[in-house]
Design a protein around this motif. Structure first.
Motif, mmCIF file in Angstrom:
data_model
loop_
_atom_site.group_PDB
_atom_site.id
_atom_site.type_symbol
_atom_site.label_atom_id
_atom_site.label_comp_id
_atom_site.label_asym_id
_atom_site.label_seq_id
_atom_site.Cartn_x
_atom_site.Cartn_y
_atom_site.Cartn_z
ATOM 1 N N UNK A 1 -38.813 1.791 41.442
ATOM 2 C CA UNK A 1 -38.056 2.325 42.577
ATOM 3 C C UNK A 1 -38.585 1.761 43.893
ATOM 4 N N UNK A 2 -39.876 1.456 43.927
ATOM 5 C CA UNK A 2 -40.498 0.942 45.146
ATOM 6 C C UNK A 2 -40.373 -0.564 45.277
ATOM 7 N N UNK A 3 -40.281 -1.273 44.163
ATOM 8 C CA UNK A 3 -40.205 -2.739 44.197
ATOM 9 C C UNK A 3 -38.755 -3.201 44.160
ATOM 10 N N UNK A 4 -38.128 -3.159 45.302
ATOM 11 C CA UNK A 4 -36.740 -3.606 45.414
ATOM 12 C C UNK A 4 -36.770 -5.045 45.929
ATOM 13 N N UNK A 5 -36.120 -5.969 45.248
ATOM 14 C CA UNK A 5 -36.240 -7.380 45.632
ATOM 15 C C UNK A 5 -35.696 -7.704 47.026
ATOM 16 N N UNK B 1 -29.686 4.894 47.692
ATOM 17 C CA UNK B 1 -30.433 5.800 46.824
ATOM 18 C C UNK B 1 -30.526 5.155 45.446
ATOM 19 N N UNK B 2 -31.734 5.104 44.919
ATOM 20 C CA UNK B 2 -31.968 4.594 43.568
ATOM 21 C C UNK B 2 -32.526 5.736 42.732
ATOM 22 N N UNK B 3 -32.244 5.746 41.451
ATOM 23 C CA UNK B 3 -32.736 6.815 40.591
ATOM 24 C C UNK B 3 -33.515 6.237 39.423
ATOM 25 N N UNK B 4 -34.398 7.044 38.880
ATOM 26 C CA UNK B 4 -35.195 6.612 37.747
ATOM 27 C C UNK B 4 -36.125 7.719 37.295
ATOM 28 N N UNK B 5 -37.130 7.347 36.519
ATOM 29 C CA UNK B 5 -38.147 8.292 36.057
ATOM 30 C C UNK B 5 -39.401 8.132 36.909
ATOM 31 N N UNK B 6 -40.120 9.217 37.068
ATOM 32 C CA UNK B 6 -41.349 9.164 37.849
ATOM 33 C C UNK B 6 -42.332 8.155 37.256
ATOM 34 N N UNK B 7 -42.363 8.057 35.936
ATOM 35 C CA UNK B 7 -43.241 7.087 35.289
ATOM 36 C C UNK B 7 -42.894 5.646 35.611
ATOM 37 N N UNK C 1 -38.805 10.164 48.456
ATOM 38 C CA UNK C 1 -38.843 10.170 46.995
ATOM 39 C C UNK C 1 -38.880 11.630 46.602
ATOM 40 N N UNK C 2 -37.975 12.057 45.706
ATOM 41 C CA UNK C 2 -37.975 13.461 45.317
ATOM 42 C C UNK C 2 -37.579 13.632 43.867
ATOM 43 N N UNK C 3 -38.066 14.751 43.308
ATOM 44 C CA UNK C 3 -37.716 15.103 41.936
ATOM 45 C C UNK C 3 -36.266 15.556 41.924
ATOM 46 N N UNK C 4 -35.532 15.162 40.888
ATOM 47 C CA UNK C 4 -34.124 15.548 40.791
ATOM 48 C C UNK C 4 -33.967 17.066 40.769
ATOM 49 N N UNK D 1 -37.154 13.091 36.264
ATOM 50 C CA UNK D 1 -36.107 12.317 36.947
ATOM 51 C C UNK D 1 -36.346 12.406 38.447
ATOM 52 N N UNK D 2 -36.256 11.277 39.133
ATOM 53 C CA UNK D 2 -36.463 11.288 40.573
ATOM 54 C C UNK D 2 -35.521 10.295 41.258
#
Length: 103
Positions: A45-49, A34-40, A58-61, A16-17
């Protein structure tokens, strides 16, 4: 960078990051975003429209590592476990240096 973080995170791609966007980048000066998601799924998370630049952080939860970068990617700082840092320093494709500790 994501491949190194994935390899050195206990949950790998399922880590989780969170991604923080600076208010200057989002043009929302009342708050950052702040957006959250999985590292995979870090690409999502980087492609924000609505945002042209990468997240500032960017950091691990679990706070095991953090990546801090400038909006135009001229430089990136990584803090994390020694094996992660050593892998970045040893990679032939990444230009990396160890910053000195200061008090």
């Amino acid at each position: 960078m994501i491949r190194f973080l994935t390899a050195h995170s206990p949950q790998g791609a399922d880590t989780a990051c969170l991604a923080y966007y600076n208010p200057i980048v989002t043009r929302d000066f009342e708050r950052g975003q702040v957006r959250s998601g999985r590292l995979g799924d870090a690409q999502a998370l980087f492609d924000h429209p609505d945002i042209l630049y990468t997240p500032s952080n960017l950091w691990a939860a679990d706070r095991s590592w953090v990546v801090c970068t400038d909006y135009d990617l001229w430089g990136t700082k990584v803090c994390g476990p020694r094996p992660l840092v050593e892998a970045l320093l040893a990679d032939l494709e990444i230009k990396a240096i160890r910053l000195p500790w200061t008090s």
